[in-house]
Design a protein around this motif. Structure first.
Motif, PDB file in Angstrom:
ATOM      1  N   LYS A  69      -0.278   2.123  16.144  1.00 24.42           N
ATOM      2  CA  LYS A  69       0.143   3.481  15.821  1.00 24.42           C
ATOM      3  C   LYS A  69       1.456   3.418  15.050  1.00 24.42           C
ATOM      4  CE  LYS A  69       1.177   8.018  17.820  1.00 24.42           C
ATOM      5  NZ  LYS A  69       1.303   8.826  19.053  1.00 24.42           N
ATOM      6  N   LEU A  70       1.503   4.120  13.930  1.00 26.60           N
ATOM      7  CA  LEU A  70       2.706   4.134  13.102  1.00 26.60           C
ATOM      8  C   LEU A  70       3.619   5.252  13.573  1.00 26.60           C
ATOM      9  CD1 LEU A  70       1.163   3.597   9.571  1.00 26.60           C
ATOM     10  CD2 LEU A  70       2.328   1.925  10.989  1.00 26.60           C
ATOM     11  N   ASN A  71       4.829   4.902  13.963  1.00 29.93           N
ATOM     12  CA  ASN A  71       5.808   5.880  14.414  1.00 29.93           C
ATOM     13  C   ASN A  71       7.173   5.394  13.964  1.00 29.93           C
ATOM     14  OD1 ASN A  71       7.375   7.776  15.648  1.00 29.93           O
ATOM     15  ND2 ASN A  71       6.517   7.512  17.701  1.00 29.93           N
ATOM     16  N   GLY A  72       7.750   6.097  13.009  1.00 24.23           N
ATOM     17  CA  GLY A  72       9.023   5.663  12.450  1.00 24.23           C
ATOM     18  C   GLY A  72      10.173   5.663  13.436  1.00 24.23           C
ATOM     19  N   GLU A  73      10.032   6.430  14.537  1.00 24.39           N
ATOM     20  CA  GLU A  73      11.125   6.518  15.492  1.00 24.39           C
ATOM     21  C   GLU A  73      11.187   5.290  16.394  1.00 24.39           C
ATOM     22  OE1 GLU A  73      10.503  10.116  17.585  1.00 24.39           O
ATOM     23  OE2 GLU A  73      10.833  11.412  15.842  1.00 24.39           O
ATOM     24  N   GLU A  74      10.045   4.603  16.602  1.00 24.19           N
ATOM     25  CA  GLU A  74      10.027   3.440  17.470  1.00 24.19           C
ATOM     26  C   GLU A  74      10.398   2.187  16.679  1.00 24.19           C
ATOM     27  OE1 GLU A  74       9.606   3.651  20.644  1.00 24.19           O
ATOM     28  OE2 GLU A  74       9.105   5.780  20.691  1.00 24.19           O
TER      29      GLU A  74
ATOM     30  N   GLU B  50       0.848  -1.192   0.000  1.00 23.29           N
ATOM     31  CA  GLU B  50       0.000   0.000   0.000  1.00 23.29           C
ATOM     32  C   GLU B  50       0.885   1.244   0.000  1.00 23.29           C
ATOM     33  OE1 GLU B  50      -3.203   0.241  -0.253  1.00 23.29           O
ATOM     34  OE2 GLU B  50      -3.738  -1.874  -0.028  1.00 23.29           O
ATOM     35  N   PHE B  51       0.383   2.342  -0.602  1.00 19.63           N
ATOM     36  CA  PHE B  51       1.049   3.628  -0.502  1.00 19.63           C
ATOM     37  C   PHE B  51       0.762   4.249   0.861  1.00 19.63           C
ATOM     38  CE2 PHE B  51       1.231   3.379  -5.117  1.00 19.63           C
ATOM     39  CZ  PHE B  51       2.443   3.997  -5.398  1.00 19.63           C
ATOM     40  N   SER B  52       1.727   5.026   1.368  1.00 16.59           N
ATOM     41  CA  SER B  52       1.508   5.755   2.612  1.00 16.59           C
ATOM     42  C   SER B  52       0.596   6.953   2.354  1.00 16.59           C
ATOM     43  CB  SER B  52       2.840   6.236   3.195  1.00 16.59           C
ATOM     44  OG  SER B  52       3.463   7.154   2.311  1.00 16.59           O
ATOM     45  N   TYR B  53       0.231   7.645   3.432  1.00 13.97           N
ATOM     46  CA  TYR B  53      -0.698   8.771   3.322  1.00 13.97           C
ATOM     47  C   TYR B  53      -0.110   9.894   2.462  1.00 13.97           C
ATOM     48  CZ  TYR B  53      -3.510  12.797   4.742  1.00 13.97           C
ATOM     49  OH  TYR B  53      -4.299  13.919   4.748  1.00 13.97           O
ATOM     50  N   ASP B  54       1.186  10.206   2.658  1.00 13.91           N
ATOM     51  CA  ASP B  54       1.807  11.277   1.876  1.00 13.91           C
ATOM     52  C   ASP B  54       2.354  10.784   0.538  1.00 13.91           C
ATOM     53  OD1 ASP B  54       3.964   9.786   2.656  1.00 13.91           O
ATOM     54  OD2 ASP B  54       4.902  11.357   3.865  1.00 13.91           O
ATOM     55  N   GLU B  55       2.297   9.458   0.299  1.00 15.73           N
ATOM     56  CA  GLU B  55       2.720   8.826  -0.946  1.00 15.73           C
ATOM     57  C   GLU B  55       4.197   9.036  -1.248  1.00 15.73           C
ATOM     58  OE1 GLU B  55       0.067   9.899  -4.094  1.00 15.73           O
ATOM     59  OE2 GLU B  55      -1.607   8.792  -3.223  1.00 15.73           O
ATOM     60  N   ASN B  56       4.980   9.329  -0.230  1.00 12.45           N
ATOM     61  CA  ASN B  56       6.434   9.365  -0.377  1.00 12.45           C
ATOM     62  C   ASN B  56       7.056   8.015  -0.050  1.00 12.45           C
ATOM     63  OD1 ASN B  56       6.814  12.087  -1.181  1.00 12.45           O
ATOM     64  ND2 ASN B  56       6.422  12.751   0.905  1.00 12.45           N
TER      65      ASN B  56
ATOM     66  N   PHE C  98      -3.505  -5.173   5.566  1.00 12.09           N
ATOM     67  CA  PHE C  98      -3.443  -4.003   6.444  1.00 12.09           C
ATOM     68  C   PHE C  98      -4.093  -2.826   5.723  1.00 12.09           C
ATOM     69  CE2 PHE C  98       0.345  -3.929   3.876  1.00 12.09           C
ATOM     70  CZ  PHE C  98       0.585  -2.588   3.588  1.00 12.09           C
ATOM     71  N   ALA C  99      -4.571  -1.888   6.515  1.00 11.47           N
ATOM     72  CA  ALA C  99      -5.237  -0.699   5.976  1.00 11.47           C
ATOM     73  C   ALA C  99      -4.977   0.463   6.927  1.00 11.47           C
ATOM     74  CB  ALA C  99      -6.736  -0.938   5.814  1.00 11.47           C
ATOM     75  N   PHE C 100      -5.008   1.692   6.377  1.00  9.65           N
ATOM     76  CA  PHE C 100      -4.683   2.889   7.146  1.00  9.65           C
ATOM     77  C   PHE C 100      -5.936   3.712   7.433  1.00  9.65           C
ATOM     78  CE2 PHE C 100      -0.745   2.234   4.529  1.00  9.65           C
ATOM     79  CZ  PHE C 100       0.042   1.795   5.577  1.00  9.65           C
ATOM     80  N   ASP C 101      -5.829   4.561   8.472  1.00 13.46           N
ATOM     81  CA  ASP C 101      -6.904   5.510   8.759  1.00 13.46           C
ATOM     82  C   ASP C 101      -6.813   6.689   7.787  1.00 13.46           C
ATOM     83  OD1 ASP C 101      -5.782   7.854  11.205  1.00 13.46           O
ATOM     84  OD2 ASP C 101      -4.557   6.649   9.905  1.00 13.46           O
ATOM     85  N   SER C 102      -7.690   7.679   7.973  1.00 18.89           N
ATOM     86  CA  SER C 102      -7.796   8.770   6.997  1.00 18.89           C
ATOM     87  C   SER C 102      -6.544   9.632   6.939  1.00 18.89           C
ATOM     88  CB  SER C 102      -9.004   9.651   7.330  1.00 18.89           C
ATOM     89  OG  SER C 102      -8.866  10.202   8.633  1.00 18.89           O
ATOM     90  N   GLU C 103      -5.727   9.659   8.008  1.00 19.97           N
ATOM     91  CA  GLU C 103      -4.528  10.491   8.025  1.00 19.97           C
ATOM     92  C   GLU C 103      -3.242   9.682   7.985  1.00 19.97           C
ATOM     93  OE1 GLU C 103      -4.869  12.978  11.429  1.00 19.97           O
ATOM     94  OE2 GLU C 103      -6.534  14.145  10.621  1.00 19.97           O
ATOM     95  N   GLY C 104      -3.355   8.368   7.886  1.00 22.30           N
ATOM     96  CA  GLY C 104      -2.175   7.521   7.756  1.00 22.30           C
ATOM     97  C   GLY C 104      -1.351   7.383   9.019  1.00 22.30           C
TER      98      GLY C 104
END
Length: 755
Positions: A701-706, A619-625, A680-686
């Motif tokens: 919860k998605l958190n790249g730092e953890e 899946e693409f992320s919310y910001d599509e980066n 898997f699926a994301f909420d409206s704000e990713g």
């Protein structure tokens, strides 16, 4: 208006065909083909006028404009008549300029011969009669503007806009037939449904908030520790074991009942009414309170009487309590002893941690003043009262940090075998679900859960996808090399196309956001395909290590446009996903490689080895980066799409979230299902992700730092492993779908808490 007319024509044609009125149907088709209003299609009317100009058909051009004038323009108010005249003049000038530019001066002279009687008295045409005789009219200041491309484009756009506005106001100019009002009724019904949905979600939110507040109040009330009453408190009538004590209790019945009632009421009120009310009035000591309850001032020598109480005999008691006053004094002394013992036991029950040492010291100091236990009991109760609200408030604070409130959870149980796909359409109103038996269900959940369409496929189905523009259509991929277009409202197959006989398994379908095309993944037969859904053991990994194709098809014509190149070798593509505008396509393959395709150039922009084993879901992320992928190795990885193969984050997921999914039965039987649908699926704000588990969906919860995913909410509700999920954010309240191997689908409505 054009869409309504076209739709009405289709309905009439379908009705005539149903009734068998073939002659009327042929006549209708002939009338529609010769329709001069072109079904109120502005683009077709403008094209018809341009066609007459380019073919130098002046008579047809005049006739067609006069028809439009009689049919449409004559119904306009007089204020619009100058605009119509200007458009007519510009149209004829457009015709003249075209004749001169193409070197057909004979057609220009013919125009003035036929139109001279009409145009010679019009001031705007006075200078135009010399046009056919000028050697270079495009350089003449009078006519140079009309020979420019800009003037021609401006005229065409102005004519187009004028007709568009006119057709939008057709209901004002004409009395529309009732059959054309269905579009307005559909729009009105849609608006009412949206308003009802909004009000329903608001009601759910208010009910959830009210329920939460009531629950918090109840928890605060229950936060004060409830202890079982000691035996001596429950049997307060037994003040002694001797006949003398019974006699003394009878003599002081009034005082005993009053004292017992006051003590119990103060004890129970503190344990049930909450921590904010003290056991004694402000300014009164426990000793004074006890005296007021007994209705008598305490004697000063009760301590010495208490010391003798244990050894008093029945005979001595009779001589000692010869009078009523002496009996009351003895009753009061025994009452104080019970109070002291109760205070000691109460402290033992309430004391924790550091209070145990203090309680032990209090046990050894029994011979101190009787007022001390009551004072200590009151102080400890007050301390407990101040601590309980604090802990309760902390608990409430933790609850308020939850990102979502579960408004409702409903179950759809029309399937009787394991679910493969479960997807919400673009509008968020309907769900399409597919099980391993080839049963397709299309159902709605607003305002009630209701099945809209049901179909059973004779051939095995392996993939499912909603069409984006006409969301009533479903794309169904089979295991025999065909793709079907299914109309969920008409409840029938519109068409069926054959993909490739050598690669019969249609593993994935994805429709572009524009709705113009869709991609189709076809793969050859797997040697262990029989283990897809039921087996004795899971066994055999990488079941799709077979050749495959990725094809692009046109949705309207249902014809193949091209075949994508798969490097280093053709391989089965398990999963596909478009970005928001359809310019990028990401795929996950059986060889563990993630490929990113440029849909404008129709080529692979980049690819990288993502997983050991197959890629199950992308899946693409919310910001599509970035893109996310789940693979056979149990990894959930975030990839940067600007730098090939660059990991942003990586997490380990349990096997129950990635598959293969196993459902155990009696006698060692196991049902095994390899991943098919979305994992898997994301909420409206990713910011949050919904995944599968053995008992229901889990939100992380998605958190790249953890380095580990933080579990925020477990939806639960399932008795079998969840095999596919979806999260629709079309409505204000998010709708989570979790489908399991027992055929049950849970629909959970969530309300996001704003921080």
């Amino acid at each position: 208006m054009a869409a309504a007319a076209e739709r009405t024509d289709e309905l009439v044609r379908e009705y005539l065909l149903f009734r068998g009125f073939t002659a009327a149907l042929k006549q209708l088709d002939a009338e529609i083909k010769a329709d001069r209003e072109k079904g109120f299609r502005v683009d077709k009317i403008v094209d018809q006028l341009q066609q007459f100009v380019q073919s130098y058909d002046l008579a047809a051009l005049r006739d067609y404009w006069n028809y439009l004038d009689r049919r449409l323009f004559s119904r306009l108010e007089d204020v619009y008549r100058p605009t119509v005249n200007k458009l007519k003049t510009s149209l004829f000038r457009y015709y003249l300029i075209h004749t001169v530019q193409t070197g057909r001066n004979d057609k220009a002279q013919e125009f003035f011969l036929k139109q001279a009687s009409e145009l010679q008295n019009q001031a705007e045409w006075k200078d135009w009669f010399v046009l056919p005789f000028l050697p270079a009219p495009d350089s003449n200041p009078t006519f140079a503007t009309y020979f420019s491309r800009q003037w021609a484009d401006t005229f065409i756009v102005s004519l187009h806009n004028f007709l568009s506005v006119l057709f939008q106001c057709m209901h004002i100019l004409f009395c529309n037939p009732v059959i054309l009002n269905f579009e307005a009724e559909c729009l009105r019904s849609s608006l009412i449904q949206e308003e009802n949905e909004s009000l329903r979600h608001k009601l759910f939110a208010l009910q959830a908030e009210s329920s939460r507040m009531k629950k918090e109040e109840l928890e605060v009330e229950q936060a004060v520790v409830h202890h079982k009453l000691p035996a001596y408190v429950a049997n307060m009538d037994r003040l002694g074991d001797s006949e003398l004590a019974m006699t003394c209790s009878q003599r002081s019945t009034a005082h005993s009942l009053q004292s017992r009632g006051g003590f119990l009421s103060s004890f129970l009120s503190q344990s049930k009414k909450g921590p904010s009310r003290p056991a004694h009035p402000t300014g009164a000591s426990p000793t004074q309170t006890g005296s007021m309850l007994l209705g008598k001032k305490e004697p000063t020598n009760h301590q010495s009487a208490k010391g003798k109480e244990g050894t008093v005999s029945c005979k001595d008691g009779k001589s000692h309590f010869s009078g009523l006053v002496a009996g009351e004094s003895s009753s009061l002394q025994q009452r104080q002893k019970r109070l002291q013992e109760h205070g000691k036991e109460r402290k033992e029950l309430l004391s924790k941690g550091t209070f145990q040492g203090q309680s032990a010291e209090k046990k050894t100091d029994i011979s101190t003043a009787e007022t001390e236990p009551c004072s200590e009991l009151h102080a400890e109760q007050a301390e407990t009262s101040t601590k309980m609200p604090t802990s309760s408030a902390e608990a409430v604070g933790v609850r308020q940090e939850q990102p979502f409130i579960v408004l409702s959870q409903e179950e759809y149980g029309e399937h009787h075998s394991s679910i493969m796909y479960c997807r919400v359409d673009c509008s968020g109103r309907r769900v399409a679900s597919l099980d391993v038996d080839g049963v397709i269900k299309v159902w709605s959940f607003n305002p009630i859960m209701q099945t809209k369409a049901s179909s059973i496929s004779k051939s095995p189905l392996l993939s499912l996808e909603w069409a984006t523009k006409r969301d009533r259509l479903l794309l169904l991929g089979s295991g025999v090399g065909t793709v079907r277009l299914y109309d969920t409202e008409a409840k029938k197959n519109l068409c069926e196309i054959s993909i490739d006989e050598d690669m019969p398994r249609i593993l994935s379908l994805a429709c572009s956001p524009s709705g113009a095309s869709f991609v189709c993944s076809a793969a050859a037969q797997s040697p262990i395909s029989h283990m897809d859904f039921s087996a004795v053991s899971s066994g055999g990994k990488s079941m799709n290590q077979v050749p495959g194709k990725l094809l692009l098809w046109d949705t309207k014509t249902m014809k193949q446009q091209l075949q994508f190149s798969l490097e280093p070798e053709p391989i089965a593509i398990n999963c596909t996903a478009f970005n928001h505008n359809g310019n990028l396509l990401v795929t996950g393959a059986a060889d563990g490689i993630v490929r990113l395709f440029d849909m404008q150039q129709h080529e692979c922009a980049m690819s990288w080895k993502a997983h050991d084993g197959e890629v199950y879901s992308v899946e693409f992320s919310y910001d599509e980066n970035t893109v996310y992928s789940i693979g056979e190795d149990g990894k959930f990885i975030q990839w940067n799409i600007h730098r090939s193969g660059l990991k942003v984050s990586e997490y380990d997921l349990p096997s129950e979230a990635t598959g293969p999914f196993v459902l155990s039965g009696y006698s060692g039987y196991k049902q095994v299902q390899f991943p098919r649908g979305r994992l898997f699926a994301f909420d409206s704000e990713g910011n949050y992700m919904l995944t599968c588990s053995s008992t229901g969906g889990v939100i992380f919860k998605l958190n790249g730092e953890e380095k580990v995913l933080e579990s925020c909410l477990s939806l639960g509700g399932h008795r079998a492993p969840v095999v596919t999920v979806d999260w629709s954010t079309a409505m204000d309240c998010g709708t989570c779908l979790t489908a399991s191997m027992d055929g049950k689908i849970k629909l959970t409505t969530l309300l996001a808490q704003k921080s």
